[in-house]
Each structure stands twice: as structure tokens, then as C-alpha cells.
Write an enzyme that holds these catalytic residues in place. Structure first.
Site, PDB file in Angstrom:
ATOM      1  CG  ASP A  42      -1.746  -1.181   1.168  1.00 21.67           C
ATOM      2  OD1 ASP A  42      -2.097  -1.547   0.205  1.00 21.67           O
ATOM      3  OD2 ASP A  42      -2.274  -1.344   2.203  1.00 21.67           O
TER       4      ASP A  42
HETATM    5  N1  URA Z   1      -1.191  -5.842   4.155  1.00 19.76           N
HETATM    6  C1  URA Z   1      -1.730  -4.665   3.931  1.00 19.76           C
HETATM    7  O1  URA Z   1      -2.597  -4.056   4.630  1.00 19.76           O
HETATM    8  N2  URA Z   1      -0.804  -3.797   3.322  1.00 19.76           N
HETATM    9  C2  URA Z   1       0.248  -3.915   2.646  1.00 19.76           C
HETATM   10  O2  URA Z   1       0.880  -3.093   2.114  1.00 19.76           O
HETATM   11  C3  URA Z   1       0.685  -5.207   2.725  1.00 19.76           C
HETATM   12  C4  URA Z   1       0.066  -5.985   3.510  1.00 19.76           C
END
Ligand code: URA
Length: 231
Positions: free
Chosen positions: A102
Site C-alpha cells: 500500500d
Molecule cells: N497488508 C496490508 O494491509 N498492506 C500492505 O501493504 C501489505 C500487506
């Protein structure tokens, strides 16, 4: 054998036109001899290629470890945001990040042009572990930890595979998961009545983020690391 201009483009020296300019400017030598033809072929394994005074090694596949900073997206291009490729510059053509973090997640991002390796690391059948360092708003209960370890249900009906949980203290833990569901860790923490306040990926399978890399820094993976990833 490989064409000189193709090789230099692959190595990130620019377009065919840019590369032609470098060659015409007599800035490329092979085994000490100045090259004057962009379409000449050379032995990429045994010949010594020097570009602008620096010896370069041709490698078909490139593997880069980036400590992804916040506000950078795991994509190859974007109109609005800085991408993980912007972080490393134009070192080789055809690079892409293996999987997605993310925008607000930091940590280990593997970047490569090796589609086969990427596919096998992401394949749900391979169950490649990914370890995250997680900070949370509300402490987990023993029951939540048990649920995570047994396989927690997120958003009412999506069952996760069992996770490994290592509690550091009330607001910090390490979580290892073998899947890559959308926002998985954040949704797992919501299912535990908590919320992620900081998320950092530490490992992908056998590859561990080099703790000497500050956020935004990157390095090529070592031969040993690549070998481990291929296994
Ligand atoms: N889980 C999440 O919520 N975000 C990420 O970036 C990776 C794993």
C-alpha cells in the site's frame, strides 16, 4: 552474442537514439577498442564493455531490493504519485515490483524484470511467507491471537490462512502471512478490533530487507539472495 545498442538500452542508457549518440561520441569500448557501430555484436559474457569510463556487466535479469518509503506507489508509472521505479531511476528496462505494498506501507520491495521468478513468488500455490512489522492502535487479546494463528475471517466471509504472530508489546507485533490479499494485514487487524498505525514489510520468502538501507535506498540483490529466491 548481443547487439551493442540493444544491450545498452537494456542497461538503462536510454533509447536507441540516446545510445547511438553515446556510441558516436566514442564513449563505448569493447576490450579496449572504441566502438563505432551501434549494430555491432559482442560476447556479453567474455568481452569487457566500458561505457563512459565505467566497466559494465550485462545481465539479462536484474533483482533490486528497495526500502519503499511512504507516499510511493508499487507501480511502474503513475501521473500523480512517485512510483517505486522513480525511486531507483532508469537502471534497466522492463523492471516492475513483485506484488504490491500500500502507499502508506514501507519496507521490502523486490523489483525485477524476471517474470518467471515474480510469478512463482506471487503464486498462491507456493505459499511464500511475507513477514511484516506492525504497529496497532489497540492491543490484541489472547483470543485474537488464537484466531490469527488458526486463520482469521476478514470482512465477514474471507478466510485467511493461519498467520505466525510474534507479539513484541501491546502496540507492536510481527505477523507472517503466506497470502497477498488486498490490504490483508490492515483487514486482519480490523477483524481483531484494532487498526494498523504503521506497517513495514521485513521479508519475502528467504529475502530479508537489508537494515542498512534507509527508506528510499536500494541495492542490487547479491548472487546468494537471488539463488535463495530461485529455490
Ligand atoms: N497488508 C496490508 O494491509 N498492506 C500492505 O501493504 C501489505 C500487506
Amino acid at each position: 552474442m548481443i547487439r551493442l545498442d540493444k544491450c545498452l538500452c537494456h542497461l538503462g542508457y536510454g533509447t536507441r537514439k540516446d545510445v547511438k549518440k553515446i556510441i558516436r561520441a566514442k564513449e563505448v569500448t569493447i576490450n579496449g577498442v572504441i566502438c563505432n557501430k551501434e549494430d555491432m555484436k559482442f560476447d556479453e559474457i567474455n568481452d569487457v564493455l566500458v561505457v563512459q569510463g565505467i566497466e559494465v556487466r550485462y545481465q539479462e535479469f536484474v533483482y533490486i531490493m528497495l526500502n519503499k518509503p511512504k507516499d510511493v506507489i508499487s507501480a511502474t508509472e503513475d501521473q500523480m504519485h512517485t512510483t517505486v521505479l522513480d525511486c531507483i531511476g532508469d537502471v534497466t528496462k522492463g523492471l516492475f515490483p513483485v506484488g504490491r505494498l500500500d502507499i502508506d506501507t514501507v519496507g521490502l520491495c523486490l523489483i525485477t524484470n524476471d517474470g518467471k521468478l515474480s510469478h512463482s513468488l506471487l503464486s498462491p500455490k507456493k505459499h511464500v511467507d511475507k513477514k511484516y512489522y506492525v504497529e496497532i492502535s489497540t492491543p490484541l487479546t489472547i483470543e485474537h491471537i488464537r484466531l490469527l494463528e488458526d486463520g482469521i475471517t476478514i470482512d465477514g466471509d474471507e478466510l485467511c490462512k493461519p498467520a505466525k504472530v510474534n507479539i513484541i508489546d501491546d502496540h507492536r507485533l510481527e505477523l507472517t502471512i503466506s497470502e497477498g490479499k488486498y490490504h490483508q494485514i490492515k483487514r486482519m487487524m480490523i477483524a481483531c478490533d484494532s487498526e494498523v498505525t504503521y506497517l513495514k514489510r521485513l521479508t519475502i520468502g528467504p529475502l530479508t530487507l537489508d537494515d542498512r538501507l534507509e527508506e528510499g535506498d536500494w541495492r542490487y540483490c547479491t548472487d546468494e539472495e537471488v539463488e535463495l529466491l530461485r529455490q
